[in-house]
Design an enzyme around this catalytic site. Structure first.
Site, mmCIF file in Angstrom:
data_model
loop_
_atom_site.group_PDB
_atom_site.id
_atom_site.type_symbol
_atom_site.label_atom_id
_atom_site.label_comp_id
_atom_site.label_asym_id
_atom_site.label_seq_id
_atom_site.Cartn_x
_atom_site.Cartn_y
_atom_site.Cartn_z
ATOM 1 N N ASN A 20 -35.475 19.852 -26.106
ATOM 2 C CA ASN A 20 -34.933 19.254 -24.728
ATOM 3 C C ASN A 20 -34.535 20.358 -23.826
ATOM 4 O O ASN A 20 -33.270 20.924 -24.073
ATOM 5 C CB ASN A 20 -33.888 18.271 -24.905
ATOM 6 C CG ASN A 20 -33.135 17.848 -23.631
ATOM 7 O OD1 ASN A 20 -33.602 18.001 -22.440
ATOM 8 N ND2 ASN A 20 -31.911 16.959 -23.947
ATOM 9 N N TRP A 21 -35.022 20.656 -22.954
ATOM 10 C CA TRP A 21 -34.727 22.054 -22.021
ATOM 11 C C TRP A 21 -33.958 21.570 -20.913
ATOM 12 O O TRP A 21 -33.038 22.587 -20.449
ATOM 13 C CB TRP A 21 -36.039 22.289 -21.226
ATOM 14 C CG TRP A 21 -36.794 23.075 -21.956
ATOM 15 C CD1 TRP A 21 -36.964 23.091 -23.413
ATOM 16 C CD2 TRP A 21 -37.784 24.383 -21.361
ATOM 17 N NE1 TRP A 21 -38.332 23.979 -23.862
ATOM 18 C CE2 TRP A 21 -38.717 24.797 -22.642
ATOM 19 C CE3 TRP A 21 -38.225 24.789 -20.189
ATOM 20 C CZ2 TRP A 21 -39.613 25.665 -22.649
ATOM 21 C CZ3 TRP A 21 -39.221 25.823 -20.249
ATOM 22 C CH2 TRP A 21 -39.934 26.027 -21.216
ATOM 23 N N LYS A 22 -33.272 20.237 -20.844
ATOM 24 C CA LYS A 22 -32.210 20.028 -19.899
ATOM 25 C C LYS A 22 -32.593 20.615 -18.511
ATOM 26 O O LYS A 22 -33.660 20.544 -17.992
ATOM 27 C CB LYS A 22 -30.831 20.458 -20.659
ATOM 28 C CG LYS A 22 -30.528 19.868 -21.885
ATOM 29 C CD LYS A 22 -29.391 20.171 -22.343
ATOM 30 C CE LYS A 22 -29.311 19.604 -24.024
ATOM 31 N NZ LYS A 22 -27.898 19.417 -24.565
ATOM 32 N N HIS B 183 -29.614 10.064 -23.424
ATOM 33 C CA HIS B 183 -29.046 11.202 -23.714
ATOM 34 C C HIS B 183 -27.461 11.286 -23.456
ATOM 35 O O HIS B 183 -26.949 10.588 -22.488
ATOM 36 C CB HIS B 183 -29.490 12.374 -23.211
ATOM 37 C CG HIS B 183 -29.224 13.730 -23.981
ATOM 38 N ND1 HIS B 183 -28.002 14.396 -23.495
ATOM 39 C CD2 HIS B 183 -29.593 14.658 -24.784
ATOM 40 C CE1 HIS B 183 -27.883 15.406 -24.215
ATOM 41 N NE2 HIS B 183 -28.764 15.413 -25.085
ATOM 42 N N GLU C 4 -25.526 13.286 -22.303
ATOM 43 C CA GLU C 4 -25.168 13.882 -20.883
ATOM 44 C C GLU C 4 -25.563 12.719 -19.913
ATOM 45 O O GLU C 4 -24.983 12.758 -18.891
ATOM 46 C CB GLU C 4 -25.829 15.231 -20.931
ATOM 47 C CG GLU C 4 -25.430 16.278 -21.729
ATOM 48 C CD GLU C 4 -26.408 17.232 -22.028
ATOM 49 O OE1 GLU C 4 -27.477 17.468 -21.663
ATOM 50 O OE2 GLU C 4 -25.962 17.769 -23.125
ATOM 51 N N GLU D 145 -27.407 12.418 -32.053
ATOM 52 C CA GLU D 145 -26.812 13.562 -31.620
ATOM 53 C C GLU D 145 -25.291 13.417 -31.475
ATOM 54 O O GLU D 145 -24.989 12.695 -30.508
ATOM 55 C CB GLU D 145 -27.432 13.642 -30.394
ATOM 56 C CG GLU D 145 -28.896 14.047 -30.332
ATOM 57 C CD GLU D 145 -29.114 14.976 -29.010
ATOM 58 O OE1 GLU D 145 -29.806 15.925 -29.326
ATOM 59 O OE2 GLU D 145 -28.950 14.680 -28.004
ATOM 60 N N GLY E 239 -24.295 21.826 -28.211
ATOM 61 C CA GLY E 239 -23.995 22.852 -27.314
ATOM 62 C C GLY E 239 -22.777 23.691 -27.660
ATOM 63 O O GLY E 239 -22.241 24.570 -27.362
ATOM 64 N N SER F 183 -26.843 21.462 -31.798
ATOM 65 C CA SER F 183 -26.759 23.085 -32.353
ATOM 66 C C SER F 183 -27.529 23.124 -33.494
ATOM 67 O O SER F 183 -27.385 23.727 -34.535
ATOM 68 C CB SER F 183 -25.074 22.944 -32.880
ATOM 69 O OG SER F 183 -24.288 23.166 -31.968
ATOM 70 N N GLY G 7 -31.764 21.546 -28.203
ATOM 71 C CA GLY G 7 -31.382 21.779 -26.782
ATOM 72 C C GLY G 7 -31.726 23.503 -26.800
ATOM 73 O O GLY G 7 -32.679 23.997 -26.465
ATOM 74 N N GLY G 8 -30.457 24.237 -26.765
ATOM 75 C CA GLY G 8 -30.497 25.720 -26.231
ATOM 76 C C GLY G 8 -31.550 26.255 -26.845
ATOM 77 O O GLY G 8 -32.045 27.065 -26.506
HETATM 78 O O1 LIG Z 1 -28.362 17.939 -26.682
HETATM 79 C C1 LIG Z 1 -29.242 18.103 -27.255
HETATM 80 C C2 LIG Z 1 -30.671 17.888 -27.540
HETATM 81 O O2 LIG Z 1 -31.009 16.952 -26.822
HETATM 82 C C3 LIG Z 1 -28.845 19.310 -28.398
HETATM 83 O O3 LIG Z 1 -28.346 20.472 -27.651
HETATM 84 P P1 LIG Z 1 -28.173 21.880 -28.565
HETATM 85 O O4 LIG Z 1 -29.083 21.955 -29.256
HETATM 86 O O5 LIG Z 1 -28.072 22.879 -27.219
HETATM 87 O O6 LIG Z 1 -26.807 21.632 -29.160
#
Ligand SMILES: O=C(CO)COP(=O)(O)O
Length: 251
Positions: A8-10, A95, A97, A165, A171, A211, A232-233
């Site tokens: 997920n590149w956000k 998600h 967010e 999640e 993050g 993470s 994510g990251g």
């Molecule tokens: O929200 C995430 C994937 O959707 C997880 O993000 P991180 O891997 O950066 O913690």
């Protein structure tokens, strides 16, 4: 079950990110293809270009959110049908967010999961507790509530993926213990079986997200009922993302 490793590149990525994506597609070799399915969910602005670049490499594409309607007067929104048209096969819904930034409730998330199915996309439905909810011992109750409120009325393993999640793990560099992950994933599995029957519920993939890094991926992916990861990251760089994919257990 073949694991799904999803990135997920956000709100990250520009046209220049095509080079990093190319490293992902070229690194997804026969060994990795046999090991796991690989999915990248870039910002919608990049889907068309990435579709061209992905060619026949087997790397799948997804959106990060969709509107519940197929089209209409909804400025700034994107429908599941439009994502599919741009090359997506999956779409993340619910998600944390989106839930916090845009106030998305379980019924809205459910409607989005059903919109994904209508458009022929696989919904990656996200759930997870906050730090406060975990501290208060309410994790399992929150997960049950979110599942009851947001699971689509009908689903198959080909139309639904669930992603656990924990909000506090996203993050932050923090992850639950493997025992905590196992407890929640077992609960989700049971609820999917109750809801859709064993023939379907046992085959719906349940991803862990929050993470996930190359250093902890093998341990997390080895947990029973963890059928992949939502990253994510660490999905923004090919080296890290492919290292996570390489940690998936062989089916
Ligand atoms: O929200 C995430 C994937 O959707 C997880 O993000 P991180 O891997 O950066 O913690």
């Amino acid at each position: 079950m073949k694991p799904l490793i999803a990135g997920n590149w956000k709100m990250n990525g520009t046209a220049a990110s095509g080079r990093e994506f190319d490293l992902m597609t070229s690194g997804y070799d026969a060994d990795l293809q046999a090991r796991c399915d690989l999915l990248v969910c870039p910002p919608a602005t990049l889907l068309g270009a990435f579709r061209m670049r992905a060619g026949g490499t087997g790397v799948r594409l997804g959106g990060q959110d969709c509107h519940v309607k197929p089209c209409g007067a909804h400025t700034g929104d994107i429908s599941a049908e439009m994502l599919r048209d741009a090359g997506a096969e999956f779409v993340i819904v619910g998600h944390s967010e989106r839930r916090s930034d845009h106030g998305e409730s379980d019924p809205v998330v459910k409607a989005k999961a059903m919109a994904a199915r209508r458009a022929g996309l696989v919904a990656v439905l996200c759930i997870g507790e906050t730090a406060e909810e975990r501290r208060g011992g309410r994790t399992l109750a929150v997960i049950v509530d979110q599942l009851e409120g947001s699971l689509p009325d009908e689903a198959t393993p080909e139309t639904l993926v669930v992603a656990y999640e924990p909000v506090w793990a996203i993050g932050s560099g923090l992850t639950p213990t493997v025992d905590d992950v196992a407890e929640v994933h077992d609960l989700i599995r049971g609820k999917l079986v109750d809801r859709y029957g064993a023939a379907i519920g046992d085959r719906i993939r349940i991803l862990y997200g929050g993470s996930v890094k190359p250093s902890n991926a093998a341990e997390l992916l080895a947990v029973e009922n963890v059928d992949g990861a939502l990253v994510g990251g660490a999905s923004l760089t090919a080296a890290d993302f492919l290292a996570i994919a390489a940690a998936a257990p062989r089916g």
